[in-house]
Scaffold this active site. Structure first.
Site, PDB file in Angstrom:
ATOM      1  N   ASP A   1       0.843  -1.199   0.000  1.00  0.00           N
ATOM      2  CA  ASP A   1       0.000   0.000   0.000  1.00  0.00           C
ATOM      3  C   ASP A   1       0.881   1.252   0.000  1.00  0.00           C
ATOM      4  O   ASP A   1       2.049   1.201   0.406  1.00  0.00           O
ATOM      5  CB  ASP A   1      -0.873   0.042   1.265  1.00  0.00           C
ATOM      6  CG  ASP A   1      -1.863  -1.106   1.299  1.00  0.00           C
ATOM      7  OD1 ASP A   1      -2.182  -1.657   0.236  1.00  0.00           O
ATOM      8  OD2 ASP A   1      -2.321  -1.442   2.414  1.00  0.00           O
TER       9      ASP A   1
HETATM   10  N1  URA Z   1      -1.232  -5.885   3.912  1.00  0.00           N
HETATM   11  C1  URA Z   1      -1.728  -4.622   3.913  1.00  0.00           C
HETATM   12  O1  URA Z   1      -2.778  -4.355   4.465  1.00  0.00           O
HETATM   13  N2  URA Z   1      -1.018  -3.683   3.259  1.00  0.00           N
HETATM   14  C2  URA Z   1       0.153  -3.907   2.643  1.00  0.00           C
HETATM   15  O2  URA Z   1       0.764  -2.989   2.096  1.00  0.00           O
HETATM   16  C3  URA Z   1       0.665  -5.229   2.677  1.00  0.00           C
HETATM   17  C4  URA Z   1      -0.051  -6.195   3.316  1.00  0.00           C
END
Ligand code: URA
Length: 235
Positions: free
Chosen positions: A101
């Site tokens: 993310d």
């Molecule tokens: N899980 C999440 O919620 N975000 C990420 O970036 C990676 C795994």
């Protein structure tokens, strides 16, 4: 290989710009200016464009320490792309093997080898991804067992694969609640949704490791390096 192809493979030039550079006399092979785009290069010939030696770009395997505020995408979006942090040629050939993310930090692997990245991201391959998770609330009792058993996330029809949770001791200076979570898949916002299912909230997330590849502690956020042969072979 034809000289115009070699030139476009080893620089940012397109094939037609490579031909123009050749016609302008900018390219030398073993010290001789060659203007013929169809010139066939032999092995080990020294090719220079405006004096700078050229080499073919091989298949690349890179590790990046992703800073927050960058998107794991190769197309321009709302945020800058992690690929913009790489000062390499032919960036359009690269893809991200397992996205994070925009606000998640840490290990991102980038390559142009689709089979290799499939081995790393396919849940069937059960490749461990290690995350350091900072939480808003203390962990509930029995969180380990619920994560190990698999959680049913909202709007999904299959439980998550078994995940391993390690509670980390709070440091003396602050009362930050941290844990390490090891998962083998990469669903949309997976870890944030897993902790939401445990009545908690992720306030920071950092990927430390994928399989045997550990984020190099010498890399500051935004820095990258090539993987070693052993790291490439480990996947
Ligand atoms: N899980 C999440 O919620 N975000 C990420 O970036 C990676 C795994």
């Amino acid at each position: 290989m034809r000289l115009d192809r070699f030139l476009s493979e080893s620089t940012e030039l397109t094939r037609s710009l490579a031909k123009k550079a050749l016609h302008r006399g900018e390219v030398e092979v073993d010290g001789d200016v060659i203007k013929n785009a169809a010139f066939k290069l032999g092995e080990e010939q020294d090719v220079r464009w405006m004096g700078a030696p050229l080499a073919l770009v091989g298949v690349r395997y890179l590790m990046l320490n992703k800073p927050s505020g960058y998107e794991c995408t190769t197309r321009p979006g709302r945020y800058p792309s992690v690929v913009e942090l790489l000062d390499v040629t032919k960036r359009e050939r690269l893809h991200i093997a397992g996205r994070l993310d925009v606000d998640t930090t840490g290990l991102v692997l980038i390559t142009e080898d689709g089979q290799w990245s499939h081995r790393l991201t396919s849940p069937k391959r059960r490749c461990d991804k290690h995350y350091l998770v900072t939480l808003a609330q203390p962990l509930m009792e029995g969180a380990e067992d619920r994560l190990a058993a698999g959680l049913m996330l909202e709007k999904e029809d299959k439980p998550t694969l078994p995940a391993r949770l390690e509670r980390l001791p709070a440091s003396d200076e602050d009362d930050v609640i941290q844990a390490r979570l090891i998962i083998q898949e990469g669903r949309y916002h997976q870890i944030k949704r897993m902790f939401a299912a445990l009545d908690n909230e992720v306030v920071a997330l950092h990927r430390e490791r994928i399989g045997d590849i550990v984020l190099d502690s010498a890399l500051a956020p935004g820095e990258w390096r090539e993987l070693s042969e052993a790291q490439i072979a480990s996947i």
